[in-house]
Scaffold this active site. Structure first.
Site, mmCIF file in Angstrom:
data_model
loop_
_atom_site.group_PDB
_atom_site.id
_atom_site.type_symbol
_atom_site.label_atom_id
_atom_site.label_comp_id
_atom_site.label_asym_id
_atom_site.label_seq_id
_atom_site.Cartn_x
_atom_site.Cartn_y
_atom_site.Cartn_z
ATOM 1 N N ARG A 71 0.816 -1.218 0.000
ATOM 2 C CA ARG A 71 0.000 0.000 0.000
ATOM 3 C C ARG A 71 0.854 1.274 0.000
ATOM 4 O O ARG A 71 0.469 2.291 -0.601
ATOM 5 C CB ARG A 71 -0.933 -0.010 1.217
ATOM 6 C CG ARG A 71 -1.949 1.123 1.238
ATOM 7 C CD ARG A 71 -2.947 0.904 2.345
ATOM 8 N NE ARG A 71 -4.008 1.910 2.374
ATOM 9 C CZ ARG A 71 -4.304 2.638 3.451
ATOM 10 N NH1 ARG A 71 -3.623 2.489 4.571
ATOM 11 N NH2 ARG A 71 -5.290 3.517 3.403
ATOM 12 N N HIS A 75 0.320 4.677 -2.261
ATOM 13 C CA HIS A 75 0.106 6.011 -1.680
ATOM 14 C C HIS A 75 1.249 6.964 -2.025
ATOM 15 O O HIS A 75 1.068 8.176 -1.998
ATOM 16 C CB HIS A 75 -0.083 5.913 -0.165
ATOM 17 C CG HIS A 75 -1.454 5.459 0.211
ATOM 18 N ND1 HIS A 75 -2.039 5.733 1.425
ATOM 19 C CD2 HIS A 75 -2.379 4.758 -0.483
ATOM 20 C CE1 HIS A 75 -3.253 5.206 1.476
ATOM 21 N NE2 HIS A 75 -3.476 4.601 0.327
ATOM 22 N N ASN A 103 -3.733 8.409 5.161
ATOM 23 C CA ASN A 103 -2.552 7.834 5.819
ATOM 24 C C ASN A 103 -2.593 7.848 7.339
ATOM 25 O O ASN A 103 -2.012 6.979 7.979
ATOM 26 C CB ASN A 103 -1.290 8.588 5.356
ATOM 27 C CG ASN A 103 -0.977 8.346 3.888
ATOM 28 O OD1 ASN A 103 -1.294 7.286 3.353
ATOM 29 N ND2 ASN A 103 -0.377 9.329 3.236
ATOM 30 N N HIS A 202 -6.444 -5.747 -2.310
ATOM 31 C CA HIS A 202 -7.274 -5.904 -1.113
ATOM 32 C C HIS A 202 -7.589 -7.372 -0.825
ATOM 33 O O HIS A 202 -8.466 -7.671 -0.042
ATOM 34 C CB HIS A 202 -8.565 -5.074 -1.233
ATOM 35 C CG HIS A 202 -8.323 -3.593 -1.169
ATOM 36 N ND1 HIS A 202 -9.321 -2.650 -1.332
ATOM 37 C CD2 HIS A 202 -7.186 -2.881 -0.955
ATOM 38 C CE1 HIS A 202 -8.812 -1.445 -1.228
ATOM 39 N NE2 HIS A 202 -7.513 -1.539 -0.999
HETATM 40 C C1 HEM Z 1 -10.176 2.921 -5.272
HETATM 41 C C2 HEM Z 1 -8.964 2.763 -4.817
HETATM 42 C C3 HEM Z 1 -8.659 2.406 -3.400
HETATM 43 C C4 HEM Z 1 -9.317 2.725 -2.251
HETATM 44 C C5 HEM Z 1 -10.565 3.577 -2.078
HETATM 45 C C6 HEM Z 1 -8.608 2.086 -1.172
HETATM 46 C C7 HEM Z 1 -8.948 2.197 0.157
HETATM 47 C C8 HEM Z 1 -8.343 1.501 1.189
HETATM 48 C C9 HEM Z 1 -8.743 1.574 2.568
HETATM 49 C C10 HEM Z 1 -9.845 2.467 3.114
HETATM 50 C C11 HEM Z 1 -7.966 0.717 3.261
HETATM 51 C C12 HEM Z 1 -8.018 0.474 4.766
HETATM 52 C C13 HEM Z 1 -7.277 1.588 5.464
HETATM 53 C C14 HEM Z 1 -7.551 1.654 6.956
HETATM 54 O O1 HEM Z 1 -8.712 1.640 7.347
HETATM 55 O O2 HEM Z 1 -6.574 1.762 7.736
HETATM 56 C C15 HEM Z 1 -7.061 0.095 2.329
HETATM 57 C C16 HEM Z 1 -6.108 -0.841 2.664
HETATM 58 C C17 HEM Z 1 -5.232 -1.389 1.759
HETATM 59 N N1 HEM Z 1 -5.071 -1.007 0.443
HETATM 60 FE FE1 HEM Z 1 -6.347 0.118 -0.641
HETATM 61 N N2 HEM Z 1 -7.557 1.379 -1.678
HETATM 62 C C18 HEM Z 1 -7.537 1.552 -3.027
HETATM 63 C C19 HEM Z 1 -6.607 1.058 -3.917
HETATM 64 C C20 HEM Z 1 -5.508 0.322 -3.562
HETATM 65 C C21 HEM Z 1 -4.416 0.005 -4.437
HETATM 66 C C22 HEM Z 1 -4.309 0.464 -5.894
HETATM 67 C C23 HEM Z 1 -3.535 -0.745 -3.717
HETATM 68 C C24 HEM Z 1 -2.214 -1.333 -4.124
HETATM 69 C C25 HEM Z 1 -1.761 -1.379 -5.366
HETATM 70 C C26 HEM Z 1 -4.100 -0.901 -2.397
HETATM 71 C C27 HEM Z 1 -3.550 -1.639 -1.384
HETATM 72 C C28 HEM Z 1 -4.072 -1.752 -0.100
HETATM 73 C C29 HEM Z 1 -3.579 -2.698 0.885
HETATM 74 C C30 HEM Z 1 -2.528 -3.765 0.642
HETATM 75 C C31 HEM Z 1 -4.283 -2.440 2.073
HETATM 76 C C32 HEM Z 1 -4.072 -3.107 3.432
HETATM 77 C C33 HEM Z 1 -2.961 -2.341 4.150
HETATM 78 C C34 HEM Z 1 -2.584 -2.864 5.530
HETATM 79 O O3 HEM Z 1 -3.121 -3.861 6.011
HETATM 80 O O4 HEM Z 1 -1.721 -2.202 6.165
HETATM 81 N N3 HEM Z 1 -5.282 -0.218 -2.330
HETATM 82 N N4 HEM Z 1 -7.309 0.599 1.083
#
Ligand code: HEM
Ligand SMILES: *[C@@H]1O[C@H](CO)[C@@H](O)[C@H](O)[C@H]1NC(C)=O
Ligand SMILES: *[C@@H]1O[C@H](CO)[C@@H](O)[C@H](O)[C@H]1NC(C)=O
Length: 337
Positions: A71, A75, A103, A202
């Site tokens: 992630r 970002h 973040n 995800h």
């Molecule tokens: C429409 C696009 C996206 C949205 C709205 C989105 C939103 C989110 C949100 C809300 C979370 C949880 C954050 C939290 O509550 O702490 C999350 C986690 C995550 N996102 Fe996305 N995301 C998007 C695209 C992406 C992309 C493009 C990637 C990687 C190429 C990605 C990788 C991840 C990963 C791996 C997690 C888990 C992180 C962890 O456990 O520390 N996301 N995302």
């Protein structure tokens, strides 16, 4: 679906080039811009091995870390390009992107990046950029959790500034509509195939309650839950994500195989069990995105091929190269005030 089909047609060729050992100057359908997979071959031949070993150790100590590192690259790249602007702490005129809505209390893994940078500075001082560390860590994290590998174009340089405003505005939010999300990807040069494939990230990692609470209680302001969220799944989520409190409580984005990089994410969406509203809109928001969700749910190989290709594309967003930017000595601060 026309664009998606065109992209599908390119896949065998693109993957063949990605995994061949051709010099990077060979004609390629993948836009590598000025980056080059061989960038550190002479200046720091052990760079990739150092990154992989520290990512491996971190992943072993904390099985969530792979997701967190993947992630970070996203970002970083969506804000002023892949320039490690995300990694700067606040200091002087710099307001850290770590304070932004996407973040704050959420982005993590910065200590692992620091450890990698320290090891690289010991081995090859002033050579490997923090932006490249993020790109390599994202690839290694994907491989270590069972996902596809790809060759990482290298040679990004690090920014001398950050943009907390860009972080707030340019990174999509979980309650954005599909048209807004598509627009935010398009602004980065990423299309619908990139969007649906990259969101497959995800399949690993966690979300906080606060990122999806609205869906459980009051999705559209009429006091009702999101009807596109499976009712029994919503009921199972509510005890640890109450109407108020528990904001930071963590939930697997893919509760079926939370630590495995696979295509389960798309199967969850088809079962109305995408955790974030932004996950489920891929199915409910347009037939083009829905067709891709169904394709990836049915065929993990195609998902992996598209994911690898789209990660290279994302990693190529506006890199600093040549004499632009700098190679930071420490990823949290610029070299000179
Ligand atoms: C429409 C696009 C996206 C949205 C709205 C989105 C939103 C989110 C949100 C809300 C979370 C949880 C954050 C939290 O509550 O702490 C999350 C986690 C995550 N996102 Fe996305 N995301 C998007 C695209 C992406 C992309 C493009 C990637 C990687 C190429 C990605 C990788 C991840 C990963 C791996 C997690 C888990 C992180 C962890 O456990 O520390 N996301 N995302
Ligand atoms: C989306 O979530 C943010 C942060 O919780 C909130 O301020 C905003 O009102 C929400 N937007 C919509 C359309 O629900
Ligand atoms: C749902 O949200 C709307 C608009 O944000 C608010 O006016 C209403 O009081 C909320 N309803 C409940 C039951 O929380």
């Amino acid at each position: 679906m026309k664009g998606a089909m065109a992209a599908l047609a390119l896949v065998p060729l693109a993957v063949a080039v990605l995994f061949s050992s051709l010099p990077s100057s060979a004609a390629s359908p993948v836009q590598w811009g000025k980056l080059d997979p061989h960038f550190y071959d002479h200046s720091c031949p052990q760079a990739q091995q150092i990154v992989a070993s520290i990512v491996g150790k971190a992943h072993y100590q904390d099985p969530r870390m792979a997701a967190s590192l993947l992630r970070l690259h996203f970002h970083d790249c969506f804000v002023k390009g892949c320039d490690a602007s995300l990694l700067l702490d606040s200091s002087g005129s710099i307001v850290s992107e770590k304070r932004s809505n996407p973040n704050r209390d959420s982005a993590r893994g910065f200590e692992v990046i620091d450890e990698i940078k320290a090891a690289l500075e010991a081995a090859c001082p002033g050579t490997v950029s923090c932006a490249d560390i993020l790109a390599l860590s994202a690839r290694d994290s994907t491989v270590m959790t069972g996902g596809p590998g790809w060759i990482v174009p290298l040679g990004r340089r690090d920014s001398r500034g950050a943009s907390v405003q860009g972080s707030n505005n340019d990174i999509p939010a979980p309650n954005n509509t599909l048209p807004t999300i598509i627009t935010k990807f398009k602004l980065q040069g990423l299309d619908i195939v990139d969007l649906v494939a990259l969101l497959g990230s995800h399949t690993i990692g966690d979300s906080r309650c606060t990122s999806f609470r609205q869906r459980l209680y009051n999705q559209t302001g009429n006091g009702l839950p999101d009807f596109t969220l499976d009712a029994s799944y919503a009921a199972a989520l509510r005890p640890r994500c109450p109407r108020s409190g528990g904001d930071q409580n963590l939930f697997f984005l893919d509760p079926v195989t939370p630590f495995k990089f696979d295509n389960q994410y798309y199967k969850n969406i088809l079962a109305n069990r995408g955790l974030l509203a932004s996950d489920e809109v891929l199915l409910t928001g347009s037939s083009a995105t829905a067709d891709l969700v169904k394709l990836y749910a049915a065929n993990q190989d195609i998902f992996f091929q598209h994911f690898a290709q789209s990660m290279v594309k994302m990693g190529n967003i506006s890199p600093l190269t040549g004499a632009d930017g700098e190679i930071r000595k420490h990823c949290r601060r610029v070299n000179h005030k």
